[in-house]
Scaffold this active site. Structure first.
Site, PDB file in Angstrom:
ATOM      1  N   LYS A  64       0.831  -1.215   0.000  1.00 54.26           N
ATOM      2  CA  LYS A  64       0.000   0.000   0.000  1.00 54.26           C
ATOM      3  C   LYS A  64       0.864   1.264   0.000  1.00 54.26           C
ATOM      4  O   LYS A  64       0.637   2.190  -0.767  1.00 54.26           O
ATOM      5  CB  LYS A  64      -0.891  -0.027   1.244  1.00 54.26           C
ATOM      6  CG  LYS A  64      -1.519   1.314   1.592  1.00 54.26           C
ATOM      7  CD  LYS A  64      -2.298   1.229   2.890  1.00 54.26           C
ATOM      8  CE  LYS A  64      -2.953   2.547   3.206  1.00 54.26           C
ATOM      9  NZ  LYS A  64      -2.174   3.387   4.114  1.00 54.26           N
ATOM     10  N   ASN A  65       1.865   1.310   0.894  1.00 50.12           N
ATOM     11  CA  ASN A  65       2.651   2.537   1.023  1.00 50.12           C
ATOM     12  C   ASN A  65       3.481   2.818  -0.227  1.00 50.12           C
ATOM     13  O   ASN A  65       3.739   3.961  -0.567  1.00 50.12           O
ATOM     14  CB  ASN A  65       3.554   2.463   2.261  1.00 50.12           C
ATOM     15  CG  ASN A  65       2.741   2.483   3.554  1.00 50.12           C
ATOM     16  OD1 ASN A  65       1.537   2.719   3.514  1.00 50.12           O
ATOM     17  ND2 ASN A  65       3.367   2.227   4.675  1.00 50.12           N
ATOM     18  N   ARG A  70      -5.278  11.144   2.550  1.00 45.26           N
ATOM     19  CA  ARG A  70      -3.967  11.660   2.942  1.00 45.26           C
ATOM     20  C   ARG A  70      -2.952  11.510   1.808  1.00 45.26           C
ATOM     21  O   ARG A  70      -2.085  12.344   1.604  1.00 45.26           O
ATOM     22  CB  ARG A  70      -3.482  10.904   4.173  1.00 45.26           C
ATOM     23  CG  ARG A  70      -2.097  11.294   4.617  1.00 45.26           C
ATOM     24  CD  ARG A  70      -1.783  10.641   5.924  1.00 45.26           C
ATOM     25  NE  ARG A  70      -2.591  11.214   6.982  1.00 45.26           N
ATOM     26  CZ  ARG A  70      -2.329  12.396   7.525  1.00 45.26           C
ATOM     27  NH1 ARG A  70      -1.335  13.129   7.100  1.00 45.26           N
ATOM     28  NH2 ARG A  70      -3.077  12.846   8.497  1.00 45.26           N
ATOM     29  N   ASP A  91      -5.622   8.999   9.080  1.00 43.49           N
ATOM     30  CA  ASP A  91      -5.689   8.143  10.263  1.00 43.49           C
ATOM     31  C   ASP A  91      -5.680   8.929  11.562  1.00 43.49           C
ATOM     32  O   ASP A  91      -5.018   9.953  11.671  1.00 43.49           O
ATOM     33  CB  ASP A  91      -4.416   7.274  10.291  1.00 43.49           C
ATOM     34  CG  ASP A  91      -4.732   5.834   9.994  1.00 43.49           C
ATOM     35  OD1 ASP A  91      -5.912   5.487  10.055  1.00 43.49           O
ATOM     36  OD2 ASP A  91      -3.803   5.075   9.715  1.00 43.49           O
ATOM     37  N   ASP A 100       4.348   0.492  11.837  1.00 43.35           N
ATOM     38  CA  ASP A 100       3.093  -0.139  11.421  1.00 43.35           C
ATOM     39  C   ASP A 100       2.934  -1.559  11.963  1.00 43.35           C
ATOM     40  O   ASP A 100       1.833  -2.092  11.967  1.00 43.35           O
ATOM     41  CB  ASP A 100       3.003  -0.195   9.891  1.00 43.35           C
ATOM     42  CG  ASP A 100       2.631   1.164   9.305  1.00 43.35           C
ATOM     43  OD1 ASP A 100       2.179   2.024  10.075  1.00 43.35           O
ATOM     44  OD2 ASP A 100       2.786   1.356   8.087  1.00 43.35           O
ATOM     45  N   MET A 111       7.225   6.648  17.506  1.00 43.49           N
ATOM     46  CA  MET A 111       6.985   7.602  16.421  1.00 43.49           C
ATOM     47  C   MET A 111       5.593   8.226  16.414  1.00 43.49           C
ATOM     48  O   MET A 111       5.408   9.314  15.900  1.00 43.49           O
ATOM     49  CB  MET A 111       7.307   6.940  15.083  1.00 43.49           C
ATOM     50  CG  MET A 111       8.825   6.745  14.930  1.00 43.49           C
ATOM     51  SD  MET A 111       9.309   5.595  13.630  1.00 43.49           S
ATOM     52  CE  MET A 111       9.035   6.552  12.169  1.00 43.49           C
TER      53      MET A 111
END
Length: 441
Positions: free
Chosen positions: A22-23, A97, A121, A319, A341
Site C-alpha cells: 500500500k505505502n 492523505r 488516520d 506499522d 513515532m
C-alpha cells in the site's frame, strides 16, 4: 455499518499471498504524473486508499486502463491543472492523505499545484511540514488560502539544493525526490527515508531517465534532468501484511505458508518476530510457519526484559508494533512495546485487556505485555477499530479468542487490506461480514 463477526479459537491452515505494498503504491502511482509517456504498473493492491488515488488521477486527466485485477496502464499526457481549484478536488483530495503525494510531481512538471488541508488516520499528529519545507528549499512559494482551506503552490523555477530533512519522513522524502528529479541542478537530501518502498520509487525513476544516486542510504543525490519517459514497474509485496500473517499464525497456533514475500526486502521484520519465539523457515521466497503450541520471548543478553521499539528504516516499522503487541499476548515471557513515532497508537489495548490480555499501558507510548503462554484463551467481545493497523491486530486477537467477537468500523481495516475476509476464510477462519449497529447506538 459493516462489521466482521468472528468465531475464534481454531487453528488455520494453508497458503496466503500478500497483496502489493500500500505505502509503495501511493508513491509510485503519483509518479505517473512526471511523464507524458505510458506507465504500466502491476501488483497494485485493490484497496480504498489506492483506488481513491487512481480515481483522483483520472479526474486530473490521466488516461487509465485496467489491464487485469492488479495491473494498470497510465498516461498523463493532457493534465487539467485547473482541476485543483475545483470543489470536486477539495472533496476527493481532502478525504485522502495520499493526495499530498501528487504535489511533488505536479510542481516538477507544471510549476504549480494546490492542496486541500489533508485528513487520514487518527494516530496522533502527522505533520506535513517536511513536504512543504522541502518544496520551499527547492524554490516553491506557498500561499495558504484560509477561506477555502487550500495551499496554493507556485514553483515556476525549481532549483537543486542541499536539504537536511527535519525527520526521515517516507512520504516527505518521496515527494521531494519527485519534485527534484526535474529541477535544475543537483539536489542532495540528507536524513532521507530509505524504506524499500522508497528504493523502489528511486529505481523506477532512474529507469524513466532520472539520475538518482545513494539509493538505500539516507543520503540521496539527484541530478536534475529535462524530462522523463515511461517504464514498467511491479510493486513489492506488502511487508506489513507479511508481518500480520506471521503474528496471526503464532497467535492461532496455525501452520501457514506466506507466498512470494521478497524476503531480502523485509529487513529486520523476521528477526523481531523470531525474538518473540516464533519459528519460521524460508522455502525459496516463501515463509513457512509451523503450528506451535508455545513460543517463548527472548530476553536481552543480561536477562533483562526485551524491549521492541520502532525506528526509521532499517529499524522496525511502526506499522507492525500493534501486531507484535497482540502476538506477545499469548507468548511465554514479557516484553515492553515502545511506540516512539506516533502517540495514541496504543490506545486500542483497552479492548485487548477486555478480552483477557495481561497488558500494562505505561503511557501513550509504552505498554508492557505479560504473556499468557496459551494457558488462558482470550474471550470474544464487541469492539471498534480506531486505525488500520489496530484493526488488523484486533482481528488477529478475535481469531485466537474463544467465542464470538464483533469488530465495527471495518472500513478502517479495508483502507489497507484487500479482500481480507475471503483470504482468511480460505485458511479456514470463521469470519463473516454483517450489517450491524455499533455499540452505544
Amino acid at each position: 455499518m459493516n462489521a466482521f463477526e468472528i468465531h475464534g479459537g481454531k487453528p488455520l491452515k494453508g497458503e496466503i499471498i500478500p497483496q502489493g505494498a500500500k505505502n509503495e503504491a501511493l508513491q509510485i502511482l503519483s509518479a505517473v504524473l512526471l511523464t507524458e509517456e505510458k506507465m504500466t504498473i502491476s501488483n497494485i493492491p485493490d484497496i480504498k486508499d489506492v483506488n481513491k488515488l487512481i480515481d483522483l488521477l483520472r479526474s486530473l486527466g490521466v488516461v487509465v486502463n485496467q489491464l487485469n485485477k492488479d495491473t494498470y496502464e497510465f498516461q498523463a499526457k493532457d493534465i487539467n491543472i485547473d482541476y485543483f481549484t475545483s470543489e470536486e478536488f477539495k472533496q476527493k483530495g481532502g478525504s485522502l492523505r495520499g493526495s499530498i503525494m501528487i504535489v511533488g510531481p505536479l510542481l516538477a512538471r507544471f510549476g504549480k499545484a494546490a492542496i486541500p488541508k489533508p485528513g487520514g488516520d487518527k494516530i496522533g499528529r502527522r505533520r506535513l511540514d517536511t513536504h512543504f519545507l522541502g518544496f520551499e528549499k527547492l524554490g516553491a512559494k506557498f500561499v495558504y488560502d484560509a477561506d477555502n482551506h487550500f495551499f496554493n503552490v507556485d514553483a515556476t523555477a525549481l532549483k537543486g539544493t542541499y536539504i537536511l530533512l527535519d525527520e526521515a519522513s517516507v512520504t516527505g522524502t518521496a515527494n521531494i525526490i519527485m519534485a527534484a528529479v526535474l529541477a535544475k541542478g543537483t539536489t542532495t537530501i540528507y536524513n532521507a527515508a530509505c524504506e524499500p518502498y522508497l528504493q523502489q520509487l528511486c529505481k523506477m525513476l532512474n529507469r524513466m531517465g532520472a539520475n538518482i544516486s545513494g539509493i538505500g542510504s539516507n543520503l540521496l543525490t539527484i541530478e536534475g534532468v529535462d524530462s522523463l519517459g515511461g517504464t514498467e514497474h511491479r510493486m513489492l509485496p506488502d511487508m506489513i501484511e507479511i508481518g500480520s500473517f506471521i503474528g496471526l499464525a503464532a497467535m492461532t497456533g496455525s501452520e501457514i505458508t506466506i507466498k512470494n514475500v521478497a524476503y531480502k526486502e523485509l529487513g529486520i521484520i523476521p528477526t523481531v518476530f523470531s525474538r518473540l519465539g516464533i519459528k519460521m523457515e524460508l522455502k525459496g521466497d516463501d515463509i513457512f510457519i509451523p503450528a506451535q503450541d508455545s513460543y517463548e520471548i527472548d530476553t536481552f543478553i543480561d536477562g533483562s526484559i526485551l524491549t521492541i521499539s520502532d525506528a526509521p528504516w532499517p529499524g522496525f516499522t511502526p506499522d507492525l508494533l500493534s501486531i507484535v503487541l497482540v502476538t506477545a499476548i499469548q507468548a511465554k515471557g514479557n516484553v515492553l512495546i515502545h511506540q516512539k513515532m506516533f502517540e495514541s497508537r496504543l490506545f486500542f489495548v483497552d479492548k485487548l485487556i477486555d478480552m483477557g490480555a495481561q497488558i500494562i499501558l505505561c503511557d501513550p507510548h509504552r505498554a508492557t505485555v505479560i504473556g499468557l503462554n496459551k494457558q488462558t484463551q482470550l474471550r470474544g467481545i464487541q469492539m471498534s477499530s480506531p486505525d488500520i493497523r489496530a484493526g488488523v491486530s484486533l482481528l488477529i486477537a478475535a481469531l485466537s479468542a474463544q467465542g464470538k467477537s464483533t469488530i465495527f468500523n471495518i472500513e478502517q481495516i479495508e483502507r489497507g487490506y484487500q479482500d481480507i475476509e475471503q483470504r482468511l476464510v480460505a485458511l479456514g477462519a470463521d469470519i463473516k461480514r454483517v450489517e450491524a449497529q455499533p455499540m452505544g447506538h
